[in-house]
Enzyme design. Structure first.
Site, PDB file in Angstrom:
ATOM      1  N   ASP A  75     -59.384  49.644  75.261  1.00 58.60           N
ATOM      2  CA  ASP A  75     -58.634  48.413  74.984  1.00 58.60           C
ATOM      3  C   ASP A  75     -58.090  47.846  76.294  1.00 58.60           C
ATOM      4  O   ASP A  75     -57.931  48.567  77.287  1.00 58.60           O
ATOM      5  CB  ASP A  75     -57.502  48.654  73.967  1.00 58.60           C
ATOM      6  CG  ASP A  75     -56.430  49.619  74.462  1.00 58.60           C
ATOM      7  OD1 ASP A  75     -56.788  50.624  75.112  1.00 58.60           O
ATOM      8  OD2 ASP A  75     -55.236  49.372  74.205  1.00 58.60           O
ATOM      9  N   GLU A 140     -54.092  52.087  73.984  1.00 56.80           N
ATOM     10  CA  GLU A 140     -53.267  52.566  75.097  1.00 56.80           C
ATOM     11  C   GLU A 140     -52.360  51.453  75.573  1.00 56.80           C
ATOM     12  O   GLU A 140     -51.205  51.686  75.911  1.00 56.80           O
ATOM     13  CB  GLU A 140     -54.155  53.055  76.251  1.00 56.80           C
ATOM     14  CG  GLU A 140     -53.426  53.982  77.232  1.00 56.80           C
ATOM     15  CD  GLU A 140     -52.693  53.249  78.336  1.00 56.80           C
ATOM     16  OE1 GLU A 140     -51.816  53.879  78.960  1.00 56.80           O
ATOM     17  OE2 GLU A 140     -52.981  52.077  78.603  1.00 56.80           O
TER      18      GLU A 140
HETATM   19 ZN    ZN Z   1     -54.893  51.807  81.548  1.00 53.13          ZN
END
Ligand code: ZN
Length: 397
Positions: A75, A140
């Site tokens: 992501d 994340e």
């Molecule tokens: Zn990162």
């Protein structure tokens, strides 16, 4: 074998618009690189009430130990001001020796290089003498609730055990080879609310000014220093991040004031002991009469932010030596072993196995025109390939 080329791999990944929480095709593309190499790829979807579902990926080749994990995320943060980009943020265009795109360094680039390194290792040596796995999250850059934590739990429940982990976040400040992260500081945040008594600014004895209270309390948080640093860590540091009163009237003494703070602490503390020290300082300051002579102690309460980040330091010499040896062999520079900077998903992985972090140069991460030097992609791939060979060689001897 195309997946041996990190430039191709990265271009494919950048062209997937995987802004958190969207998968954007990035994990499907990664699976398509790993499966032909012999990896068993599994997709794990994590859910939490009130949050979007997140797709994650776990892939492994080999059934024996030693077992090396590569961890990261596909992501990316949003584009920001799209008009300010000089190249399409999902185009992977190369210009002036650099590839442009969101995630180029943070951290599709790291994944692209590790895939290429594994592909080359297999090409030259056959399957690894042990196991290699990819633990890749799509959460994340977001709340990190449905990502690495749940993926680790899910894999561990199925019997997965790891001997070491490399996280491919961008760790180098200026040049490839600058820095390996071998630990991270912990982080705790909180908000204080001070309650006084509202009144007339000309009759302060009838009121209790919450501003005096909040200044006394925040002052005690900011000094003296919490410590002078430790062998592997810089000094712990607390920053007051906001003080809010919201009072527009100059003739009114406010009844309430609040302040928020964040402390980044080293291994002289745990989250629990640092929180206890903060409370001790606040209680002492609440009784201090410097700003509030003759007054009862400041009335306040404290709200801690959820989930403190715990400090950690990796002491596995074999892991650190094989990585720093690989960096030095390829770049000719001995990387600094550092614990600086913010937190990362390594703080979750450290509960399962020793973890270190090394990736690209981080200068443009999260910025407009995020980009990576194409030459760095080849160099990082060679570093990762050298690391894999050394780590398996050492782990088996
Ligand atoms: Zn990162």
């Amino acid at each position: 074998m195309t997946s041996a080329d990190p430039i191709e791999n990265l271009a494919t990944l950048i062209r997937c618009p995987s802004v958190t929480p969207a998968e954007g095709g990035a994990l499907t593309a990664l699976a398509a690189m790993l499966e032909p190499l012999g990896f068993t790829v599994e997709r794990m979807v994590a859910s939490e009430p009130g949050m979007p579902d997140i797709e994650n990926l776990y892939a492994r080749i080999g059934t024996e130990g030693p077992h090396l994990m590569f961890a990261g995320h596909t992501d990316v943060v949003p584009v920001g001001d799209a008009a300010a980009w000089t190249h399409n943020p999902f185009g992977a265009e190369i210009s002036g020796g650099e590839m442009f795109g969101r995630g180029a360094v943070d951290m599709k680039g790291g994944i692209a290089c590790f895939v290429a390194a594994v592909a080359r290792h297999i090409e030259k040596n056959g399957p690894p003498k042990g196991s290699v796995s990819f633990l890749i999250t799509g959460d994340e850059e977001g709340p990190a609730v449905n990502g690495t934590v749940k993926l680790l739990q899910w894999a561990a429940e199925r019997g997965e055990r790891w001997d070491a982990c490399l996280v491919g976040e961008p760790t180098n400040p200026d040049q490839l080879g600058d820095m390996i992260k071998i630990g991270r500081r912990g982080s705790v945040s909180g908000t204080l609310t001070v309650r006084g008594v509202q009144g007339h600014a000309a009759y302060p004895h009838l009121a209790d000014n919450a501003v005096r209270g909040v200044i006394a309390l925040t002052d005690a948080l900011m000094h003296p220093p919490f410590d002078a640093g430790t062998e592997n860590f810089q000094p712990s540091n607390l920053e007051v991040t906001t003080i809010d009163v919201g009072n527009r009237a100059t003739n009114v003494v406010p009844a309430e004031a609040s302040a928020s703070f964040n402390i980044r602490f080293n291994d002289a503390w745990t989250a629990e002991t640092v929180m206890a020290e903060i409370v001790r300082r606040l209680d002492a300051a609440a009784r201090d009469e410097k700003l509030r002579p003759g007054r009862a102690p400041v009335r306040y309460d404290i709200q801690w932010a959820e989930r403190p980040s715990h400090v950690f330091l990796t002491r596995n010499n074999q892991l650190i030596a094989s990585l720093s040896g690989a960096v030095e062999a390829v770049t000719g520079r001995a990387p600094k072993l550092s614990t600086t900077g913010g937190t990362s998903d390594a703080r979750f992985i450290k509960d399962y196995c020793p973890v270190v972090e090394f990736g690209l140069v981080g200068q443009t991460m999260h910025m407009v025109d995020e980009r990576v030097a194409v030459a760095d992609l080849e160099t990082l791939t060679v570093i990762y390939e050298t690391f894999i060979a050394r780590w398996f060689g050492d782990a088996r001897s």
